[in-house]
Design an enzyme around this catalytic site. Structure first.
Site, mmCIF file in Angstrom:
data_model
loop_
_atom_site.group_PDB
_atom_site.id
_atom_site.type_symbol
_atom_site.label_atom_id
_atom_site.label_comp_id
_atom_site.label_asym_id
_atom_site.label_seq_id
_atom_site.Cartn_x
_atom_site.Cartn_y
_atom_site.Cartn_z
ATOM 1 N N ASP A 93 -2.186 -0.555 5.936
ATOM 2 C CA ASP A 93 -2.494 0.095 7.061
ATOM 3 C C ASP A 93 -3.897 0.267 7.460
ATOM 4 O O ASP A 93 -4.136 0.967 8.671
ATOM 5 C CB ASP A 93 -1.796 1.480 7.220
ATOM 6 N N ASP B 55 0.928 -1.272 -0.139
ATOM 7 C CA ASP B 55 0.135 0.148 -0.167
ATOM 8 C C ASP B 55 0.977 1.351 -0.051
ATOM 9 O O ASP B 55 2.022 1.050 0.260
ATOM 10 C CB ASP B 55 -1.088 0.053 1.255
ATOM 11 N N ASP C 20 -0.097 5.127 1.135
ATOM 12 C CA ASP C 20 -0.221 6.240 2.197
ATOM 13 C C ASP C 20 -0.510 5.357 3.508
ATOM 14 O O ASP C 20 -1.200 4.347 3.568
ATOM 15 C CB ASP C 20 -1.776 6.892 1.959
#
Length: 258
Positions: free
Chosen positions: A200, A21, A23
């Site tokens: 996240d 991922d 961000d």
């Protein structure tokens, strides 16, 4: 599934297919989408990871691919954007849906009207999806959820609201980060490898589920809600340190033919 824990990340393996991922995973989340700061070491680290894993590295993000390229340049050719809605294979071929019809115009207008009345809330138009960000106004989480769901009330079938970190996104049903990882795993240079996915956010849970089902490694960055990830690190910096170990320790193996 490989057994790992928050303080026992797995040793690097040359047969991995690595999915990252963006961000909150390899860059820290910024107050606004355009304010992201890319660590100086990141582009060269990603190139080193590609070399160590015979090219089997891809970014899997909620951002459009065009934005990912704007931050990372040519460091990672393979990428999935918009939570799997668009995907670029390692050979450069891009799969995108048709542009959404004008049915999103009313939704966009309602979200922009709400943002205009609430300082700290902003609407990001990603062409295929709409994101309502409230990082600068965290107390408005419930209001942002309510207006996002209300905006879809009269919209045609096939659209949904998904929640992420300080954002609600209006997007088509169906594609996910998990479906993007599945697609990558069916083609070179990912074919036949063990998937590793680092994320996240809530929107990464679909990816964790797919990777776990394939006997891979799932790693979440940060604390928060319950997760399907089998391992956890506390910060972006901690993950980058581990990825540096992966790049230095993994030994290349030939990619499998498609």
């Amino acid at each position: 599934m490989v057994s790992v824990s928050s303080r026992n990340l797995p040793e690097p393996c040359p047969d991995w297919a690595l999915f990252l991922d963006f961000d909150g995973c390899i860059v820290d989340i910024a107050p606004t989408p355009e304010a992201v700061n890319v660590p100086d070491r990141l582009p060269s680290l990603l190139i080193a990871l590609r070399e160590a894993l015979a090219g089997a590295v891809a970014i899997v993000s909620g951002r459009p691919i065009e934005q990912i390229d704007g931050f990372l340049g040519t460091a990672v050719p393979a990428a999935a954007g918009l939570h799997g809605l668009e995907r670029r294979a390692a050979d450069g071929g891009i799969v995108r849906p048709p542009m959404p019809p004008n049915e999103l115009n009313v939704v966009r207008a309602l979200l922009e009207e709400f943002a205009g009345k609430h300082p700290g809330v902003l609407v990001e138009d990603k062409q295929y999806t709409l994101a309502l960000h409230y990082r600068l106004a965290p107390s408005l989480r419930d209001d942002c959820r309510d207006v996002s769901n209300f905006a879809l009330k009269d919209a045609p079938q096939g659209w949904q609201v998904i929640e992420g970190k300080f954002v609600f996104e209006v997007r088509p049903c169906g594609p996910t980060k998990g479906t993007a990882i599945e697609a990558f795993m069916g083609e070179a240079p990912f074919l036949g490898r063990t998937p590793v996915f680092c994320g996240d956010d809530i929107t990464d849970e679909d990816g964790f589920e797919v990777v776990n089902a394939r006997g891979g490694v799932s790693i979440r960055v940060g604390n928060g809600s319950p997760t399907r990830a089998a391992a956890q690190v506390d910060t972006v910096g901690e993950l980058l340190d581990w990825l540096t170990r992966v790049a230095g320790a993994a030994r290349p193996m030939p990619p499998r033919a498609g």
